[in-house]
Write an enzyme that holds these catalytic residues in place. Structure first.
Site, PDB file in Angstrom:
ATOM      1  N   GLY A 150     137.803  99.942  79.382  1.00 19.21           N
ATOM      2  CA  GLY A 150     137.616  98.500  79.284  1.00 19.21           C
ATOM      3  C   GLY A 150     137.710  97.764  80.603  1.00 19.21           C
ATOM      4  O   GLY A 150     137.830  96.540  80.623  1.00 19.21           O
ATOM      5  N   VAL A 165     134.921  95.021  81.243  1.00 17.97           N
ATOM      6  CA  VAL A 165     135.163  93.797  80.479  1.00 17.97           C
ATOM      7  C   VAL A 165     136.304  93.003  81.119  1.00 17.97           C
ATOM      8  O   VAL A 165     136.221  91.779  81.289  1.00 17.97           O
ATOM      9  CB  VAL A 165     135.472  94.124  79.008  1.00 17.97           C
ATOM     10  CG1 VAL A 165     135.891  92.866  78.247  1.00 17.97           C
ATOM     11  CG2 VAL A 165     134.255  94.762  78.342  1.00 17.97           C
ATOM     12  N   LYS A 217     130.533  96.045  92.475  1.00 12.50           N
ATOM     13  CA  LYS A 217     130.655  97.423  91.984  1.00 12.50           C
ATOM     14  C   LYS A 217     129.976  98.289  93.036  1.00 12.50           C
ATOM     15  O   LYS A 217     128.756  98.398  93.070  1.00 12.50           O
ATOM     16  CB  LYS A 217     129.953  97.566  90.629  1.00 12.50           C
ATOM     17  CG  LYS A 217     129.885  98.988  90.096  1.00 12.50           C
ATOM     18  CD  LYS A 217     131.030  99.275  89.170  1.00 12.50           C
ATOM     19  CE  LYS A 217     130.851 100.634  88.501  1.00 12.50           C
ATOM     20  NZ  LYS A 217     131.843 100.872  87.447  1.00 12.50           N
ATOM     21  N   ALA A 221     134.553 103.204  90.074  1.00 11.21           N
ATOM     22  CA  ALA A 221     133.779 104.000  89.118  1.00 11.21           C
ATOM     23  C   ALA A 221     134.709 105.007  88.461  1.00 11.21           C
ATOM     24  O   ALA A 221     135.302 105.843  89.142  1.00 11.21           O
ATOM     25  CB  ALA A 221     132.625 104.713  89.823  1.00 11.21           C
ATOM     26  N   PRO A 231     142.880  91.764  73.993  1.00 16.46           N
ATOM     27  CA  PRO A 231     142.668  92.357  72.666  1.00 16.46           C
ATOM     28  C   PRO A 231     141.213  92.749  72.458  1.00 16.46           C
ATOM     29  O   PRO A 231     140.319  92.341  73.215  1.00 16.46           O
ATOM     30  CB  PRO A 231     143.068  91.216  71.717  1.00 16.46           C
ATOM     31  CG  PRO A 231     142.772  89.973  72.489  1.00 16.46           C
ATOM     32  CD  PRO A 231     143.072  90.298  73.929  1.00 16.46           C
ATOM     33  N   ARG A 232     140.973  93.546  71.434  1.00 18.84           N
ATOM     34  CA  ARG A 232     139.599  93.846  71.035  1.00 18.84           C
ATOM     35  C   ARG A 232     138.945  92.564  70.548  1.00 18.84           C
ATOM     36  O   ARG A 232     139.540  91.798  69.782  1.00 18.84           O
ATOM     37  CB  ARG A 232     139.594  94.897  69.927  1.00 18.84           C
ATOM     38  CG  ARG A 232     140.247  96.205  70.325  1.00 18.84           C
ATOM     39  CD  ARG A 232     140.287  97.167  69.144  1.00 18.84           C
ATOM     40  NE  ARG A 232     141.068  98.344  69.439  1.00 18.84           N
ATOM     41  CZ  ARG A 232     140.611  99.415  70.077  1.00 18.84           C
ATOM     42  NH1 ARG A 232     139.345  99.437  70.478  1.00 18.84           N
ATOM     43  NH2 ARG A 232     141.389 100.445  70.299  1.00 18.84           N
TER      44      ARG A 232
END
Length: 208
Positions: free
Chosen positions: A15, A18, A33, A102, A184-185
């Site tokens: 995750g 995100v 990135k 990565a 949280p999800r």
């Protein structure tokens, strides 16, 4: 706010992208990135753009865009390329910079260099992203030990997943790191739901 932060994970798919989107959006940072492996869907930078609310000018181009979703050393070799530290200088940007690694810390960049070696060279504080599922205590403490072994500063640990209070407390206490919060999800996962969840579960002043 510190000038730059590295977001890394205890493993792949924990995750961290995100979380990096939420953090970069909240800080109004530039996102980078450096090595993208796998280009389906445009890669992580494309997802950051969708979830963070950052303008395209705040998403710095990758140093390496590699087609295969493999470890960087294998993805680069498949294209007849080799990634070196000299090709991965931190970009000069205005304001804060959020750098996303990565995979995990021990992912090979080439046959002699690991992702953690890049972090040691950059000397930026690290935010370690960990899932809350079974096995995370082992993965998290090993990652913390590896970072400490190379004298890489750890800003803290950010969890992703369902609430697991004892697990989160155990990792923070035994690893002697700050628990920054837990994302949280989210269903649905949107720019607005992510921003709201980050604001409710993290404090921006902790990222300084």
């Amino acid at each position: 706010m510190t000038q730059g932060l590295i977001v890394t994970g205890t493993d792949t798919d924990v995750g961290k992208t995100v979380f990096a989107a939420a953090l970069a959006g909240a800080l109004g940072a530039t996102y980078w990135k450096p090595i993208q492996c796998g280009l389906d869907g445009g890669g992580d930078s494309s997802r950051i753009g969708e979830l963070s609310g950052l303008s395209p000018s705040r998403i710095h181009p990758e140093a390496f865009r590699l087609a295969r979703p493999e470890s960087p050393h294998r993805a680069a070799e498949a294209e007849g390329r080799e990634i070196s530290l000299a090709q991965l200088d931190l970009p000069p940007v205005e304001g804060p910079l959020v750098v996303e690694g990565a995979g995990g810390l021990m992912v090979p960049v080439n046959r002699h260099l690991l992702m953690i070696d890049l972090f040691a060279a950059w000397r930026l504080p690290v935010v370690l992203v960990a899932r809350t599922a079974l096995g995370t205590i082992n993965h998290s403490l090993l990652s913390i030990e590896a970072l400490n072994g190379r004298n890489i500063p750890i800003l803290g640990i950010a969890f992703v997943g369902d609430e697991m209070p004892d697990t989160e407390h155990t990792i923070a206490a035994m690893g002697n790191v700050r628990r920054l919060g837990r994302l949280p999800r989210l269903a649905p996962l949107t720019r607005d739901s992510l921003a709201a969840a980050f604001a409710a579960n993290f404090r921006l002043e902790d990222f300084s």
